[in-house]
Design an enzyme around this catalytic site. Structure first.
Site, PDB file in Angstrom:
ATOM      1  CG  ASP A  35      -2.090   0.961   1.111  1.00 29.10           C
ATOM      2  OD1 ASP A  35      -3.228   0.465   1.010  1.00 29.10           O
ATOM      3  OD2 ASP A  35      -1.877   2.197   1.098  1.00 29.10           O
ATOM      4  CG  ASN A 123     -15.728  -0.937  -8.507  1.00 30.14           C
ATOM      5  OD1 ASN A 123     -15.922  -1.846  -9.301  1.00 30.14           O
ATOM      6  ND2 ASN A 123     -16.268  -0.924  -7.290  1.00 30.14           N
ATOM      7  N   PRO A 124     -13.809   1.195 -11.692  1.00 29.35           N
ATOM      8  CG  PRO A 124     -14.655   2.555 -13.367  1.00 29.35           C
ATOM      9  CD  PRO A 124     -13.478   2.390 -12.488  1.00 29.35           C
ATOM     10  CB  ALA A 153     -22.633 -13.351  -3.848  1.00 30.27           C
ATOM     11  CG  HIS A 178     -18.986  -4.738 -10.684  1.00 29.15           C
ATOM     12  ND1 HIS A 178     -19.792  -5.398  -9.803  1.00 29.15           N
ATOM     13  CD2 HIS A 178     -18.275  -3.855  -9.930  1.00 29.15           C
ATOM     14  CE1 HIS A 178     -19.571  -4.951  -8.570  1.00 29.15           C
ATOM     15  NE2 HIS A 178     -18.664  -4.003  -8.628  1.00 29.15           N
ATOM     16  CB  THR A 231     -19.189  -3.241   0.157  1.00 31.31           C
ATOM     17  OG1 THR A 231     -18.230  -2.983  -0.868  1.00 31.31           O
ATOM     18  CG2 THR A 231     -20.422  -2.395  -0.101  1.00 31.31           C
TER      19      THR A 231
END
Ligand SMILES: NC(=O)c1ccc[n+]([C@@H]2O[C@H](COP(=O)([O-])OP(=O)(O)OC[C@H]3O[C@@H](n4cnc5c(N)ncnc54)[C@H](O)[C@@H]3O)[C@@H](O)[C@H]2O)c1
Length: 314
Positions: A35, A123-124, A153, A178, A231
């Site tokens: 990171d 994302n995207p 899911a 997505h 999330t």
């Protein structure tokens, strides 16, 4: 004896939870955390190491740099900036940060001679997966994204709630983007091998509102995001499942985001489809027998993804 090495780049909510899931499940013997925020990644490493002391298997957890990742079997990309998701639901806003960040990371990974599998979460998801495919230039399938995996899911959980049947007896997929254009091809939904239409003929619990079930799967991320600000568990479990399938060469069919080379009549685009997952990543795209209406929705998804790709000059 082989040591399975997995790296996670981006140790925010998603990356940290994914690393934790992999550690707890004993999927890899070595986890390398990367990171740009050194204080944060050191803290994540220490916290995970504390947890590893109570695991029934040994997991070595270290902090590294992208330049160290050449020998990894799998690299997971989960870099991002969650504050952008809080600002806007428009994925283009996030891509202005993630696309250049991922381009720089991909250049570093390429330099290492990495020839494993890269799983993209950032994302995207479809766009960034496409970008990584282009930048890394690995054999087809070695770079794929979690894409519609998490959305599927969510759909499956909704179908299980409505029918009372275990999610493990449901075969259903979200397909396409997505993002908001994704859809559920109802003609392909099966419960224990019997189609949803056949079940619905005789049992009322299978006659639910399909549009509502689909909409719930699409919007689920925003319900979670609104309530807890991120999330993490769902996407971590999705990614960990895919990593295990690669490391164990499972040849299991999972919904992912991967490059299409003529399947579903599409090429030069990344989209969400079921694929056979094994040692070489997304090894084979599974073409579902869609109805004409479903084919049109799939084409529309690919159109949306292409439009976003052109916005990024990819
Ligand atoms: N595909 C999916 O289904 C799915 C689900 C959830 C989240 N996401 C995406 O996952 C990404 C991460 O989400 P999050 O909630 O963990 O965000 P976050 O802000 O909590 O964490 C992102 C981490 O990435 C690090 N980072 C940023 N740029 C970097 C770089 N150039 N090099 C190394 N590290 C870098 C940050 O320091 C931070 O620790 C986002 O793009 C988010 O939209 C995808």
């Amino acid at each position: 004896m082989e040591t399975r090495k997995v790296a996670v780049i981006g140790l925010g909510h998603v990356g940290a939870q994914t690393a934790y899931t992999l550690a707890v499940q004993g999927t890899a013997e070595e986890l390398i955390l990367v990171d740009q925020n050194e204080e944060k990644v050191t803290a994540q490493q220490r916290d995970l190491e504390d947890a590893a002391a109570f695991l029934p298997h040994r997991v070595r957890i270290t902090v590294g740099k992208a330049a160290d990742l050449g020998p990894c079997d799998v690299i997971i990309n989960s870099v991002g900036d969650i504050s952008l998701t809080h600002q806007s639901r428009d994925r283009a806003v996030e891509s202005r940060f993630t696309s250049p960040a991922v381009k720089a990371i991909a250049a570093e990974i390429r330099e290492t001679g990495f020839d494993g599998v890269l799983l993209n979460i950032t994302n995207p998801c479809d766009l960034i997966t496409w970008q990584l495919i282009r930048e890394l230039d690995l054999p087809r399938g070695r770079v794929f994204g979690t894409g519609v995996g998490l959305d599927t899911a969510r759909l499956t959980a909704g179908l299980s709630r409505r029918t009372g049947l275990s999610h493990s007896s449901v075969t259903a997929y979200m397909l396409g983007e997505h993002g908001k254009a994704q859809f559920a091809p109802w003609s392909c939904v099966r419960f224990g091998g019997k189609s949803l239409d056949d079940w619905a003929e005789t049992e009322s619990r299978f006659r639910f509102n399909r549009d509502k079930a689909e909409r719930e799967a699409v919007d689920a991320a925003w319900v979670t995001m609104a309530g807890k600000g991120c999330t993490e568990y769902g996407i971590a479990a999705t990614a960990a499942r895919m990593v295990a399938a690669v490391l164990r060469d499972e040849k299991v069919i999972l919904p992912v985001s991967c490059a299409l080379c003529g399947e579903y009549g599409e090429r030069d685009v990344v989209a969400g489809v079921p694929a056979v997952i094994g040692r070489d990543g997304a090894e084979q795209v599974v073409e579902l027998p869609l109805t004409d209406g479903e084919k049109a929705r799939f084409r529309a998804c690919c159109g949306e993804i292409r439009q976003s790709m052109s916005g990024l000059n990819m």
